[in-house]
Design a protein around this motif. Structure first.
Motif, short mmCIF file in Angstrom:
data_model
loop_
_atom_site.label_atom_id
_atom_site.label_comp_id
_atom_site.label_asym_id
_atom_site.label_seq_id
_atom_site.Cartn_x
_atom_site.Cartn_y
_atom_site.Cartn_z
N ASN A 21 0.60 -1.17 -0.13
CA ASN A 21 0.07 0.00 0.00
C ASN A 21 0.74 1.40 0.14
O ASN A 21 2.09 1.28 0.33
CB ASN A 21 -0.74 -0.03 1.25
CG ASN A 21 -0.22 -0.16 2.54
OD1 ASN A 21 0.88 -0.99 2.63
ND2 ASN A 21 -0.54 0.85 3.53
N HIS A 22 0.46 2.44 -0.42
CA HIS A 22 1.00 3.57 -0.61
C HIS A 22 0.31 4.88 0.19
O HIS A 22 -0.87 5.22 -0.61
CB HIS A 22 1.50 4.00 -1.98
CG HIS A 22 2.34 2.80 -2.56
ND1 HIS A 22 3.57 2.86 -2.13
CD2 HIS A 22 1.89 1.90 -3.17
CE1 HIS A 22 4.21 1.75 -2.93
NE2 HIS A 22 3.29 0.99 -3.40
N CYS A 42 4.46 9.64 -1.56
CA CYS A 42 4.16 8.49 -0.92
C CYS A 42 4.66 8.64 0.49
O CYS A 42 5.75 9.12 0.75
CB CYS A 42 4.68 7.05 -1.44
SG CYS A 42 4.48 5.87 -0.08
CU LIG Z 1 4.58 3.81 -1.26
#
Ligand SMILES: [Cu+2]
Length: 461
Positions: free
Chosen positions: A266-267, A321
Motif C-alpha cells: 500500500n502507498h 508516498c
Molecule cells: Cu509507497
C-alpha cells in the motif's frame, strides 16, 4: 472503412478455408494503425475530435492513446511489446509495456461508448488484457484460461464492449500476471460521464498515474520478476523522482488526481499545503456524505483513488508516498544504520588496505545525496533532486504540485521554481544560542548515549 464484421455480413455464406483466409487478411487490413510513443514526457491533454466531448485527463509522464471512429465504434490498437523506459534521465530500464512505453497509454472514453480494442501481442510469451473495474460481458474480462484463450505471440485479439460505468479504471494482463506486471505491463483507463453527474464534478485539471515498483539491480537493465517485497525502485508511472514531472496548475483550479496501485504494497499518498477529498474509487464515485478532508490517503494493492482539491495556495507543494523508503531510489538494502557509530579508528585500519574507503551514514543518510560517489553505469542515485535551496534528498514516489496565479488555463508547462515573496521563507536565527545540552561521562546518565548499529533486514516496506 470496412470492418471485419461488415465484410463478413456482406460476404454472406463464405465457408471453410476461404472464410478463414478472408477473415485474417481483412482483419489485418482493418486494424487501426497502432500509435507509439518513444518519449517519457507528459503529453498534453488529447482533446477529442470525434465522439462525445469531454474534459481530457493528463497522464503524468505518459500519454493518451488516439482512436478512430468506425461506424460509431471507438477503435483502439494496443501492442504489447518489450520497451525501453527511461525511468529518470540517464537511467533506462528494459521493460514490457504497450505501444512503446510502460505504462501503456491511457485510454479515455465516454460512458455509453462502444469500444473495440485490438490487442497485438509482440511479447515472447502469451498475454491477455483485463479491464480492471469495468462492467463487461464475461468473455471480454481478459482472464486467460477462464474467459478466453491466451493471446499467443504475434496474434491479435479483439475486445469489444460498452463502457457502462463512468470512472477511474486500469488495464493489465491476466496471464503470467506476476512476471508481466513486474515487467511494467499496465495502463490507465478513464470513462468520462456522458452527462452532468451528481457525484462527478467538472474539474480544471485532471491528472492520472499508476503506482508501480521494480527490482532492478544497480548497473543492470531488467527487473527481477520473482521479487515480492524487496523492490528498490518505487515509481509513479515507471518514473522515479527527479524524473517525475511536476503537476502544474493555476491558482484556484479544482484539481483531480487519479491514482491506481499495481505494486505489492500500500502507498499512503500525501499532499502538502492543501486538503483533498477522495471523490471516487475504481468502484465508482464516493457519495458526498462519505467524503471528508484528508492530507494523506492510503491506496491499497489493486485499488484506485481519485482525490480532489482547490489549489488555492501558491507554491511548490510536495506530493508523495508517505512511506519514507518509497521516496528513495535504488539502494543496497543491506546498508546498516550507522547513525551514532564513530568510524575514526576502524577507518584508519581499513584505509591502510582500501585507500578510497568511504564512510556513509554517520550523521544520517542525507550525506549520500551530495556524495559524488561513482555509481554503476545504469542506475539512479539513492536520493536526489536539486531544488532552489539545495538537495531535496528525495527519490522514488515524489513529485510536486506547482500552483501559480499566472499559469494560463490549459497550460501544463513547468513554470520553474516558485519565487517566494520576501519574508515567507524559513530563515536562520542569528541571535545568541543556548549551550547544547549533552550527557557527559560521570553525569549519571552517560549510558543514555547509546552507540547502536541496527540490524537492517528489510522484509517489509
Ligand atoms: Cu509507497
Amino acid at each position: 472503412m470496412t470492418t471485419r464484421r461488415n465484410f463478413l455480413g456482406a460476404g454472406g455464406a463464405i465457408t471453410g478455408a476461404v472464410a478463414a483466409a478472408a477473415v485474417s487478411r481483412v482483419a489485418m487490413a482493418a486494424l487501426p494503425e497502432p500509435a507509439s510513443q518513444t518519449k517519457p514526457d507528459t503529453m498534453g491533454p488529447l482533446v477529442p475530435n470525434t465522439g462525445r466531448p469531454y474534459n481530457p485527463v493528463v497522464t503524468l509522464n505518459g500519454w493518451t492513446l488516439p482512436w478512430r471512429m468506425n461506424n460509431g465504434v471507438k477503435e483502439f490498437h494496443l501492442v504489447a511489446e518489450p520497451v525501453v523506459r527511461e525511468m529518470a534521465p540517464g537511467f533506462k530500464a528494459h521493460l514490457w509495456g504497450y505501444n512503446g512505453q510502460s505504462p501503456g497509454p491511457t485510454i479515455e472514453v465516454v460512458e455509453g461508448d462502444r469500444v473495440r480494442i485490438f490487442v497485438t501481442n509482440q511479447l515472447p510469451e502469451h498475454t491477455s488484457v483485463h479491464w480492471h473495474g469495468q462492467r463487461v460481458p464475461n468473455g471480454m474480462d481478459g482472464v486467460s484460461g477462464l474467459t478466453q484463450k491466451a493471446i499467443e505471440p504475434r496474434k491479435t485479439f479483439v475486445y469489444e464492449f460498452v463502457a457502462r460505468r463512468p470512472g477511474t479504471f486500469m488495464y493489465h494482463p491476466h496471464a503470467d500476471e506476476m512476471a508481466q506486471m513486474a515487467m511494467g505491463m499496465m495502463g490507465f483507463w478513464v470513462t468520462h460521464p456522458k452527462d452532468r453527474h451528481a457525484l462527478i464534478d467538472s474539474v480544471d485539471r485532471d491528472f492520472v498515474f499508476l503506482l508501480n515498483a521494480y527490482d532492478i539491480e544497480p548497473g543492470s537493465y531488467t527487473p527481477k520478476i520473482m521479487t515480492m517485497l524487496d523492490f528498490n525502485l518505487w515509481t509513479f508511472n515507471s518514473r522515479i523522482f527527479p524524473g517525475i514531472d511536476s503537476m502544474n496548475v493555476r491558482r484556484g483550479d479544482r484539481v483531480r488526481i487519479r491514482i491506481g496501485n499495481l505494486t505489492m504494497t500500500n502507498h499512503p499518498i500525501h499532499i502538502h499545503g492543501h486538503e483533498f477529498q477522495v471523490t471516487g474509487t475504481d468502484g465508482g464515485p464516493t457519495p458526498k456524505s462519505a467524503r471528508w478532508h484528508e492530507v494523506t490517503t492510503d491506496v491499497g494493492v489493486g485499488q484506485m483513488r481519485q482525490v480532489e482539491f482547490i489549489a488555492d495556495e501558491e507554491g511548490d507543494w510536495a506530493f508523495h508516498c508517505h512511506k519514507s523508503h518509497h521516496t528513495m531510489n535504488a539502494m543496497g538494502h543491506n546498508v546498516p544504520t550507522m547513525i551514532g557509530v564513530d568510524h575514526r579508528e576502524i577507518v584508519k585500519k581499513i584505509t591502510n588496505v582500501i585507500p578510497d574507503y568511504m564512510v556513509m551514514g554517520e550523521r544520517g543518510m542525507a550525506d549520500m545525496s551530495e556524495m559524488p560517489m561513482p555509481l554503476p553505469d545504469n542506475t539512479a542515485p539513492m536520493m536526489t533532486g536539486q531544488g532552489p535551496f539545495g538537495a531535496l534528498e528525495m527519490g522514488g514516489m515524489f513529485t510536486t504540485v506547482k500552483v501559480r496565479r499566472d499559469q494560463k488555463p490549459g497550460d501544463y508547462r513547468d513554470p520553474g521554481w516558485y519565487k517566494h515573496p520576501p519574508g515567507t521563507v524559513a530563515y536562520e536565527f542569528q541571535g545568541e544560542l543556548p549551550p547544547a545540552r549533552r550527557a557527559s561521562p560521570g553525569s549519571g546518565n552517560a549510558q543514555v548515549e547509546v552507540q547502536v548499529r541496527k540490524p537492517t533486514g528489510h522484509s517489509e516496506h
